[in-house]
Design an enzyme around this catalytic site. Structure first.
Site: not given
Ligand code: OSB
Ligand code: MG
Length: 390
Positions: A147, A173, A175, A200, A225, A250, A274, A302
């Site tokens: 990510s 992925k 952001k 995401d 996402e 999510d 999660k 994650g």
């Molecule tokens: O939305 O998936 C998410 C990290 C912190 C809070 C929300 C998210 C995330 C990530 C990180 O996308 C995923 C990772 O742990 O590598």
């Molecule tokens: Mg997410």
């Protein structure tokens, strides 16, 4: 919650004490999302002691209430003042019994899940079974991706993505947020026409602003996402009807019930699971089972976990319905130094091995734990008695 705890004899665990560690650990690189930027990640590590064994859990509440309303601070309060009261000095059989004991604490899933994880670790150590075996996992290694947070520009993003691809990650992925969406995704897609790519938004759009996302339909993304508000499963239905790309929820899926709402409303085609967000691994497995029954693929999200939460995510992702790569990257993508003695490495086929030792299958480096601990609190039955009135 059938399918959990397929064990013949029941082991009763008497909970002797619960210890909280509020941690702050530097990330190897800042991680930026639509809700903010993290350079030092905070979380709470929970250690539960029972008859000489210690089980560890990680509560993934962050410093700020950006991803969730919970923070490390609220989780500390809820665990110390409510969850500990419900379990310390008590005999606990398993996660299901734990859930019944904390049922009257409304919400605060991240706090509950951290404690539940420690109980699974403890139970696994007592029974000599791995978390993977206890949850019903079937894979020895699981497909993972990375990510990538918001970068300074589309060009910088393309470069960062290139580095992760070079490292061996086969699913990316990125952001997105308003103003940093289509151009960013397009830039990555143009440079890498064939990679598995997804975006995401972390709830950054609304029905007034989501029109721009329609352009993402032409980029062959695996999924989009959580574009809209966390408490808005309905509007995701409206959006999904107008997009070919699968919407993946999510933040919106906070329980097996919400997963059912989303499936019945056809608000998404994929769910990110999660364990923290849904109140624990037991609930995560329940959502997995529900989705599997509906042929809805799930994948493991994650929260920048330490080795403790990472081990838990790997075990969860080994269940048969986790059909898409998880946000479970190797340890060195997050931390130069971790609190577990074990580090997790990326295999050449973009997988990570699932721990096979009892419980989470990890051991804690107490020196490193101490180094990153801001505050520590031990709650034994003695402390509970002296703090309760009467
Ligand atoms: O939305 O998936 C998410 C990290 C912190 C809070 C929300 C998210 C995330 C990530 C990180 O996308 C995923 C990772 O742990 O590598
Ligand atoms: Mg997410």
């Amino acid at each position: 919650m059938d399918g959990l705890n397929r064990t013949e004899e029941t082991i009763i665990m008497k909970i002797d004490s619960l210890t909280l560690y509020h941690l702050q650990m530097p990330l190897v690189a800042p991680f930026e999302t639509s809700f903010g930027r993290t350079t030092d990640r905070e979380c709470i590590i929970i250690a539960i002691e029972s008859e000489g064994q210690v089980g560890y859990g990680e509560c993934v509440a962050e410093k700020d209430p950006g991803y969730s309303y919970e923070t490390a601070g609220t989780a500390w309060h809820i665990i110390k003042d409510f969850i500990a009261q419900a379990i310390v000095g008590v005999d606990i059989k398993d996660a299901i019994e734990f859930q019944k004991r904390v049922e009257r604490i409304r919400g605060h899933h991240l706090a509950k899940a951290g404690v539940e994880m420690a109980l699974w670790d403890l139970q696994g150590k007592h029974e000599g079974r791995s978390l993977k075996a206890m949850l019903g996992g079937i894979h020895d290694r699981v497909k993972v991706g990375v990510s990538v947070g918001l970068q300074s520009s589309p060009a910088a993003l393309v470069e960062t993505v290139g580095e992760y691809l070079e490292t061996g990650y086969q699913r990316i992925k990125i952001k997105i947020k308003p103003g940093r969406d289509v151009d960013d995704a397009q830039a990555v897609r143009k440079k890498y026409p064939d990679i598995k790519l997804q975006v995401d938004a972390n709830s950054a759009y609304s029905l007034q602003t989501w029109q721009v996302l329609k352009a993402l339909d032409y980029l062959s993304l695996l999924l989009i996402e959580q574009p809209l508000n966390e408490d808005d499963i309905w509007d995701h239905r409206l959006l999904q009807k107008q997009m070919n790309t699968p919407i993946c929820l999510d933040e919106s899926i906070i329980s097996p019930r919400h997963a059912r709402y989303a499936l019945e409303m056809e608000a998404c085609k994929i769910i990110n699971i999660k364990a923290g967000r849904v109140g624990g691994l037991s609930q995560a497995v329940a959502i997995h089972d529900l989705c599997r029954g509906h042929n809805i693929p799930v994948w493991c999200g994650g929260m920048l976990e330490t080795g403790v939460g990472r081990a838990s995510n790997l075990a969860l992702a080994s269940l048969p319905g986790f059909l898409l790569p998880g946000d479970i990257s190797a340890s060195d993508r997050y931390y130069a130094e971790d609190i577990t003695n074990e580090r997790f490495f990326l295999n050449q086929d973009s997988t990570i091995d699932v721990p096979a030792e009892p419980g989470l299958g990890i051991t804690i480096n107490l020196q490193v734990l101490k180094k990153y601990t801001l505050t520590k609190l031990i709650i034994g039955s003695k402390e509970l008695r002296s703090s309760s009135r009467g």
